[in-house]
Design an enzyme around this catalytic site. Structure first.
Site, mmCIF file in Angstrom:
data_model
loop_
_atom_site.group_PDB
_atom_site.id
_atom_site.type_symbol
_atom_site.label_atom_id
_atom_site.label_comp_id
_atom_site.label_asym_id
_atom_site.label_seq_id
_atom_site.Cartn_x
_atom_site.Cartn_y
_atom_site.Cartn_z
ATOM 1 N N TYR A 115 -10.252 1.124 -8.628
ATOM 2 C CA TYR A 115 -8.805 1.134 -8.871
ATOM 3 C C TYR A 115 -8.193 -0.264 -8.896
ATOM 4 O O TYR A 115 -7.006 -0.407 -9.179
ATOM 5 C CB TYR A 115 -8.098 1.988 -7.816
ATOM 6 C CG TYR A 115 -8.514 3.434 -7.872
ATOM 7 C CD1 TYR A 115 -8.104 4.254 -8.919
ATOM 8 C CD2 TYR A 115 -9.333 3.977 -6.894
ATOM 9 C CE1 TYR A 115 -8.501 5.580 -8.983
ATOM 10 C CE2 TYR A 115 -9.732 5.306 -6.943
ATOM 11 C CZ TYR A 115 -9.316 6.097 -7.993
ATOM 12 O OH TYR A 115 -9.710 7.407 -8.061
ATOM 13 N N HIS B 108 -1.295 1.595 -11.199
ATOM 14 C CA HIS B 108 -0.866 2.244 -9.953
ATOM 15 C C HIS B 108 -1.049 1.325 -8.739
ATOM 16 O O HIS B 108 -0.467 1.585 -7.693
ATOM 17 C CB HIS B 108 -1.675 3.529 -9.746
ATOM 18 C CG HIS B 108 -0.857 4.761 -9.494
ATOM 19 N ND1 HIS B 108 0.515 4.824 -9.588
ATOM 20 C CD2 HIS B 108 -1.244 6.015 -9.146
ATOM 21 C CE1 HIS B 108 0.930 6.045 -9.306
ATOM 22 N NE2 HIS B 108 -0.113 6.787 -9.031
ATOM 23 N N PHE C 185 -5.066 6.925 -0.399
ATOM 24 C CA PHE C 185 -4.821 7.298 -1.781
ATOM 25 C C PHE C 185 -3.320 7.527 -1.951
ATOM 26 O O PHE C 185 -2.606 7.880 -1.009
ATOM 27 C CB PHE C 185 -5.657 8.499 -2.256
ATOM 28 C CG PHE C 185 -7.097 8.125 -2.475
ATOM 29 C CD1 PHE C 185 -7.501 7.535 -3.659
ATOM 30 C CD2 PHE C 185 -8.028 8.327 -1.478
ATOM 31 C CE1 PHE C 185 -8.820 7.158 -3.848
ATOM 32 C CE2 PHE C 185 -9.357 7.956 -1.653
ATOM 33 C CZ PHE C 185 -9.750 7.367 -2.848
ATOM 34 N N ASN D 189 -1.133 9.607 -3.260
ATOM 35 C CA ASN D 189 -0.331 10.802 -2.985
ATOM 36 C C ASN D 189 -0.153 11.100 -1.500
ATOM 37 O O ASN D 189 0.634 11.967 -1.137
ATOM 38 C CB ASN D 189 -0.931 12.020 -3.694
ATOM 39 C CG ASN D 189 -0.876 11.877 -5.203
ATOM 40 O OD1 ASN D 189 -0.334 10.913 -5.737
ATOM 41 N ND2 ASN D 189 -1.437 12.840 -5.898
ATOM 42 N N ASP E 49 4.722 0.889 -8.292
ATOM 43 C CA ASP E 49 4.826 0.891 -9.749
ATOM 44 C C ASP E 49 5.870 1.898 -10.214
ATOM 45 O O ASP E 49 6.107 2.912 -9.555
ATOM 46 C CB ASP E 49 3.464 1.243 -10.363
ATOM 47 C CG ASP E 49 2.975 2.621 -9.941
ATOM 48 O OD1 ASP E 49 2.978 3.538 -10.784
ATOM 49 O OD2 ASP E 49 2.598 2.801 -8.762
ATOM 50 N N ASN F 6 4.594 10.160 -6.846
ATOM 51 C CA ASN F 6 3.991 10.968 -5.780
ATOM 52 C C ASN F 6 3.802 10.209 -4.474
ATOM 53 O O ASN F 6 3.924 10.794 -3.393
ATOM 54 C CB ASN F 6 2.663 11.569 -6.247
ATOM 55 C CG ASN F 6 2.877 12.687 -7.244
ATOM 56 O OD1 ASN F 6 3.908 13.358 -7.225
ATOM 57 N ND2 ASN F 6 1.925 12.884 -8.134
#
Length: 184
Positions: free
Chosen positions: A14, A19, A64, A66, A91, A112
């Site tokens: 990632y 994100h 993570f 969410n 973001d 989220n």
């Protein structure tokens, strides 16, 4: 005291994704403030230091995106910090690439990670710095989990530096000053 959280997803796969722009700003802040964000605490990578007489806690949640609220909730409760001293950096697909926006409070805007934070803190009353990642050309998930194009990197690098400077300005001069200086 300030708790400053940059949102993103953990893991090498990632790194450099849209994100993870919040993580990029935390890295820039750590560099500017002479801090290392390497300690594991509050389900986050954490850096602790001082700036202009204020204790600063930098967080990169490792939950993570969410579930970002879990990490921030733990830190806020541990330090008993007022929400106006919690700054979240993340973001925003609804802002043009490279634009930044500072707000004192507000809704999640459908993000989220912010939904999780607002739910667990039971409040929208905390400052945030949003970094524009541009509207998706394809589906949203592919967009936010995609890496920046070569042609976008200069713009996003400038935005990361500007967002870090904005956070420093919030600490030094207050959010109203930072909003008038950085919201274009």
């Amino acid at each position: 005291m300030y708790v400053i959280a940059g949102l993103g997803n953990p893991g090498r796969e990632y790194e450099g994704t849209r994100h993870n722009v919040g993580f990029m700003v935390i890295d820039e802040l750590a560099k500017k403030l002479g801090m290392n964000v390497t300690k594991l605490k509050f389900k986050s990578l954490v850096g602790e230091g001082n700036f202009k007489g204020e204790k600063i806690i930098l967080l990169k949640p490792q939950t993570f995106m969410n579930s970002s609220g879990e990490a921030l909730y733990d830190a806020v409760n541990f330090y008993k910090i007022p929400l106006e001293n919690v700054i979240v950096i993340y973001d925003d697909k609804d802002l043009d690439l490279g634009k930044i926006r500072i707000r004192k409070k507000g809704s999640s805007g459908g993000h989220n990670g912010m939904n999780s934070i607002i739910y667990l803190l039971n409040s929208e009353e905390f400052p945030r710095v949003r970094i524009g990642i541009g509207k998706p050309q394809k589906d949203l998930v592919s967009h936010v989990l995609g890496k920046f194009e070569e042609s976008e990197k200069k713009l996003i690098d400038e935005a990361v530096i500007k967002a870090a400077d904005a956070v420093i300005d919030i600490i030094e001069n207050g959010i109203e000053h930072a909003m008038s200086k950085f919201n274009g």
